[in-house]
Design a protein around this motif. Structure first.
Motif, PDB file in Angstrom:
ATOM      1  N   ILE A 191       0.855  -1.193   0.000  1.00 14.17           N
ATOM      2  CA  ILE A 191       0.000   0.000   0.000  1.00 14.17           C
ATOM      3  C   ILE A 191       0.888   1.239   0.000  1.00 14.17           C
ATOM      4  N   GLY A 192       0.913   1.936  -1.126  1.00 15.67           N
ATOM      5  CA  GLY A 192       1.718   3.146  -1.221  1.00 15.67           C
ATOM      6  C   GLY A 192       3.201   2.857  -1.126  1.00 15.67           C
ATOM      7  N   PRO A 193       4.000   3.889  -0.910  1.00 16.85           N
ATOM      8  CA  PRO A 193       5.454   3.684  -0.800  1.00 16.85           C
ATOM      9  C   PRO A 193       5.842   3.051   0.540  1.00 16.85           C
ATOM     10  N   VAL A 194       6.709   2.069   0.471  1.00 24.02           N
ATOM     11  CA  VAL A 194       7.267   1.429   1.666  1.00 24.02           C
ATOM     12  C   VAL A 194       8.776   1.420   1.477  1.00 24.02           C
ATOM     13  N   ALA A 195       9.451   2.298   2.198  1.00 24.44           N
ATOM     14  CA  ALA A 195      10.890   2.485   1.988  1.00 24.44           C
ATOM     15  C   ALA A 195      11.677   1.198   2.191  1.00 24.44           C
ATOM     16  N   LEU A 196      11.228   0.363   3.144  1.00 29.28           N
ATOM     17  CA  LEU A 196      11.928  -0.880   3.420  1.00 29.28           C
ATOM     18  C   LEU A 196      12.022  -1.760   2.171  1.00 29.28           C
ATOM     19  N   LEU A 197      10.980  -1.715   1.346  1.00 31.76           N
ATOM     20  CA  LEU A 197      10.951  -2.517   0.129  1.00 31.76           C
ATOM     21  C   LEU A 197      11.499  -1.760  -1.072  1.00 31.76           C
ATOM     22  N   ASP A 198      11.158  -0.480  -1.169  1.00 34.44           N
ATOM     23  CA  ASP A 198      11.540   0.299  -2.348  1.00 34.44           C
ATOM     24  C   ASP A 198      13.041   0.531  -2.441  1.00 34.44           C
ATOM     25  N   GLN A 199      13.738   0.535  -1.305  1.00 40.21           N
ATOM     26  CA  GLN A 199      15.165   0.848  -1.302  1.00 40.21           C
ATOM     27  C   GLN A 199      16.065  -0.385  -1.347  1.00 40.21           C
ATOM     28  N   ILE A 200      15.465  -1.557  -1.542  1.00 37.46           N
ATOM     29  CA  ILE A 200      16.271  -2.779  -1.628  1.00 37.46           C
ATOM     30  C   ILE A 200      17.069  -2.759  -2.930  1.00 37.46           C
ATOM     31  N   PRO A 201      18.383  -3.000  -2.903  1.00 39.08           N
ATOM     32  CA  PRO A 201      19.194  -3.012  -4.128  1.00 39.08           C
ATOM     33  C   PRO A 201      18.681  -4.034  -5.139  1.00 39.08           C
ATOM     34  N   ALA A 202      18.962  -3.779  -6.397  1.00 38.42           N
ATOM     35  CA  ALA A 202      18.432  -4.613  -7.478  1.00 38.42           C
ATOM     36  C   ALA A 202      18.847  -6.074  -7.346  1.00 38.42           C
ATOM     37  N   GLN A 203      20.139  -6.326  -6.983  1.00 41.34           N
ATOM     38  CA  GLN A 203      20.593  -7.704  -6.901  1.00 41.34           C
ATOM     39  C   GLN A 203      19.912  -8.466  -5.768  1.00 41.34           C
ATOM     40  N   GLU A 204      19.568  -7.756  -4.694  1.00 42.06           N
ATOM     41  CA  GLU A 204      18.877  -8.397  -3.587  1.00 42.06           C
ATOM     42  C   GLU A 204      17.373  -8.481  -3.847  1.00 42.06           C
ATOM     43  N   ARG A 205      16.883  -7.590  -4.699  1.00 45.67           N
ATOM     44  CA  ARG A 205      15.453  -7.593  -5.023  1.00 45.67           C
ATOM     45  C   ARG A 205      15.081  -8.895  -5.753  1.00 45.67           C
ATOM     46  N   GLY A 206      15.995  -9.392  -6.562  1.00 46.85           N
ATOM     47  CA  GLY A 206      15.734 -10.642  -7.260  1.00 46.85           C
ATOM     48  C   GLY A 206      15.526 -11.800  -6.309  1.00 46.85           C
ATOM     49  N   GLU A 207      16.314 -11.848  -5.234  1.00 45.78           N
ATOM     50  CA  GLU A 207      16.143 -12.894  -4.235  1.00 45.78           C
ATOM     51  C   GLU A 207      14.808 -12.754  -3.513  1.00 45.78           C
ATOM     52  N   LEU A 208      14.420 -11.494  -3.235  1.00 42.78           N
ATOM     53  CA  LEU A 208      13.147 -11.260  -2.548  1.00 42.78           C
ATOM     54  C   LEU A 208      11.969 -11.685  -3.420  1.00 42.78           C
ATOM     55  N   ASP A 209      12.077 -11.441  -4.721  1.00 44.61           N
ATOM     56  CA  ASP A 209      10.990 -11.784  -5.635  1.00 44.61           C
ATOM     57  C   ASP A 209      10.764 -13.289  -5.717  1.00 44.61           C
ATOM     58  N   ARG A 210      11.738 -14.075  -5.296  1.00 39.91           N
ATOM     59  CA  ARG A 210      11.559 -15.535  -5.313  1.00 39.91           C
ATOM     60  C   ARG A 210      10.591 -16.006  -4.233  1.00 39.91           C
ATOM     61  N   VAL A 211      10.444 -15.230  -3.178  1.00 43.64           N
ATOM     62  CA  VAL A 211       9.566 -15.633  -2.075  1.00 43.64           C
ATOM     63  C   VAL A 211       8.360 -14.731  -1.920  1.00 43.64           C
ATOM     64  N   LEU A 212       8.436 -13.485  -2.419  1.00 37.83           N
ATOM     65  CA  LEU A 212       7.333 -12.538  -2.299  1.00 37.83           C
ATOM     66  C   LEU A 212       6.827 -12.123  -3.676  1.00 37.83           C
ATOM     67  N   LYS A 213       5.534 -12.091  -3.819  1.00 43.76           N
ATOM     68  CA  LYS A 213       4.907 -11.552  -5.019  1.00 43.76           C
ATOM     69  C   LYS A 213       4.218 -10.251  -4.617  1.00 43.76           C
ATOM     70  N   LEU A 214       4.890  -9.143  -4.872  1.00 42.72           N
ATOM     71  CA  LEU A 214       4.403  -7.832  -4.429  1.00 42.72           C
ATOM     72  C   LEU A 214       3.476  -7.220  -5.466  1.00 42.72           C
ATOM     73  N   GLU A 215       2.355  -6.711  -4.996  1.00 45.41           N
ATOM     74  CA  GLU A 215       1.387  -6.020  -5.856  1.00 45.41           C
ATOM     75  C   GLU A 215       1.180  -4.601  -5.315  1.00 45.41           C
ATOM     76  N   PRO A 216       1.700  -3.600  -5.993  1.00 42.64           N
ATOM     77  CA  PRO A 216       1.558  -2.226  -5.488  1.00 42.64           C
ATOM     78  C   PRO A 216       0.144  -1.690  -5.713  1.00 42.64           C
ATOM     79  N   THR A 217      -0.324  -0.882  -4.767  1.00 44.75           N
ATOM     80  CA  THR A 217      -1.633  -0.236  -4.882  1.00 44.75           C
ATOM     81  C   THR A 217      -1.676   0.972  -3.956  1.00 44.75           C
ATOM     82  N   ASP A 218      -2.564   1.908  -4.273  1.00 45.23           N
ATOM     83  CA  ASP A 218      -2.781   3.065  -3.398  1.00 45.23           C
ATOM     84  C   ASP A 218      -4.126   2.980  -2.689  1.00 45.23           C
ATOM     85  N   ASP A 219      -4.873   1.947  -2.997  1.00 49.98           N
ATOM     86  CA  ASP A 219      -6.204   1.785  -2.408  1.00 49.98           C
ATOM     87  C   ASP A 219      -6.097   0.892  -1.174  1.00 49.98           C
ATOM     88  N   ARG A 220      -6.041   1.518  -0.009  1.00 41.43           N
ATOM     89  CA  ARG A 220      -5.836   0.775   1.230  1.00 41.43           C
ATOM     90  C   ARG A 220      -7.017  -0.144   1.539  1.00 41.43           C
TER      91      ARG A 220
END
Length: 356
Positions: free
Chosen positions: A54-83
């Motif tokens: 929901i909206g910007p989450v710095a903890l997730l948005d600031q993850i480096p690209a190489q580490e983001r790939g590892e995160l995507d293996r376990v998390l399927k993130l869907e961004p939205t602004d509608d809480r």
């Protein structure tokens, strides 16, 4: 004795091959399940945890690209602004969790209806927050890092799991039905009485039945592995897959003993078939032949460990696809052979040459 054994073995083999119904249910019917499950689920992988951001989450948005790939293996993130819509998805079970950032606080919304998924989500974000706190404190390279690796099921794709499982079920079905129906049919047609009066020892008769059953089981094994190794299914055998051969032999002996026991007190072929079905079908579901039992209740797992099919399937999985060494299946071999000896002894006590 060798001549009698050869003649009886040939007669039993020809009888099996000419019996189209037995041939279908022993070889083709289990193979259909392998083709069905292997084809439908051949590309299935472990599902990722679905999280709505929901909206910007710095903890997730600031993850480096190489580490983001590892995160995507376990998390399927869907961004939205509608809480509200995000929280509704979690309530309905369409998403495992929703996450938002309120000031310096990371808020994870989850459903208590599924404690497994909620525990997974909370564990992932707890790890992310701890790492983020270390970075914020100036610890750019922590002394320890966490790497999550699944010990077996990640390598056990559907075809890896169902091939040993369905093979074990096929062996159990073929051995049980072959022994039970043959014994009852031969008793009804007075063939057993004739064999008793013929210059053929009981050991020769039993040896022929056992030899034919083991031969059929090994043919089943060759067909199953041959089909599963086709690139379309993609079975990958480990270095010690050949240790499945003594397991198949021991499993055949165990289920032959059960079939002989069923055939010893069954009056008709229909009754023998019904008894065999009542034994082998529940055992297949309770032994993990069709699906893993890791998430089953503790009592059910305890019950399954008392069943010979569970040990046959576990042993074949260990050496065929999990890469364990030959010594790993010694307990299963011992249990199957011990089971065969005990049940055979009971079957001998109940054995009748004719219905009179």
């Amino acid at each position: 004795m060798s001549r009698g054994l050869s003649s009886l073995s040939r007669a039993m083999t020809l009888g099996f091959v000419r019996d189209k119904t037995a041939l279908f249910f022993t070889i083709l019917f289990p193979l259909m399940f392998l083709v069905l499950f292997g084809g439908i689920f051949k590309d299935q992988t472990a599902p990722r945890t679905a999280v709505v951001q929901i909206g910007p989450v710095a903890l997730l948005d600031q993850i480096p690209a190489q580490e983001r790939g590892e995160l995507d293996r376990v998390l399927k993130l869907e961004p939205t602004d509608d809480r509200a819509a995000a929280l509704e998805k979690v309530r309905k079970g369409d998403a495992d969790a929703a996450v938002e950032q309120v000031g310096r606080e990371i808020v994870v919304h989850y459903s208590a209806a599924d404690q497994v998924k909620s525990g997974t989500v909370l564990g992932i974000f707890d790890s992310l927050i701890q790492t983020g706190n270390l970075v914020a404190a100036g610890v750019t390279r922590p002394s320890y890092s966490l790497q999550a690796q699944q010990v077996e099921d990640e390598s056990l794709k559907t075809i890896q799991y169902v091939t040993p499982g369905l093979l074990g079920w096929a062996i159990a079905t073929g051995a049980m039905f072959g022994a039970a129906l043959t014994l009852v049919t031969w008793r009804q047609k007075k063939i057993l009485r004739r064999l008793r009066l013929a210059p053929v020892s009981t050991a020769t008769i039993v040896g022929a039945r056992v030899g034919v059953s083991i031969g059929i089981a090994l043919v089943q094994m060759a067909i199953f592995i041959g089909v599963a190794l086709i690139p379309y299914f993609g079975l990958q055998l480990s270095a010690y897959w050949w240790m499945a051969i003594p397991l198949v032999i021991a499993g055949t002996l165990a289920f032959l003993a059960i079939g002989l026991l069923a055939g010893s007190f069954a009056k008709t072929a229909e009754a023998a078939g019904a008894i065999a079905n009542l034994i082998v079908l529940p055992m297949a579901f309770l032994s993990g032949a069709f699906f893993p039992l890791e998430g089953a209740p503790g009592w059910l797992q305890t019950v399954s460990k008392a069943l010979p099919l569970r040990h046959l399937v576990d042993g074949m999985q260990n050496v065929m696809v999990r890469g364990q060494g030959p010594a790993s299946v010694l307990p299963q071999l011992g249990l199957l052979l011990g089971f065969a000896v005990v049940v055979s002894a009971v079957a001998v006590l109940l054995f009748r040459w004719d219905d009179a």
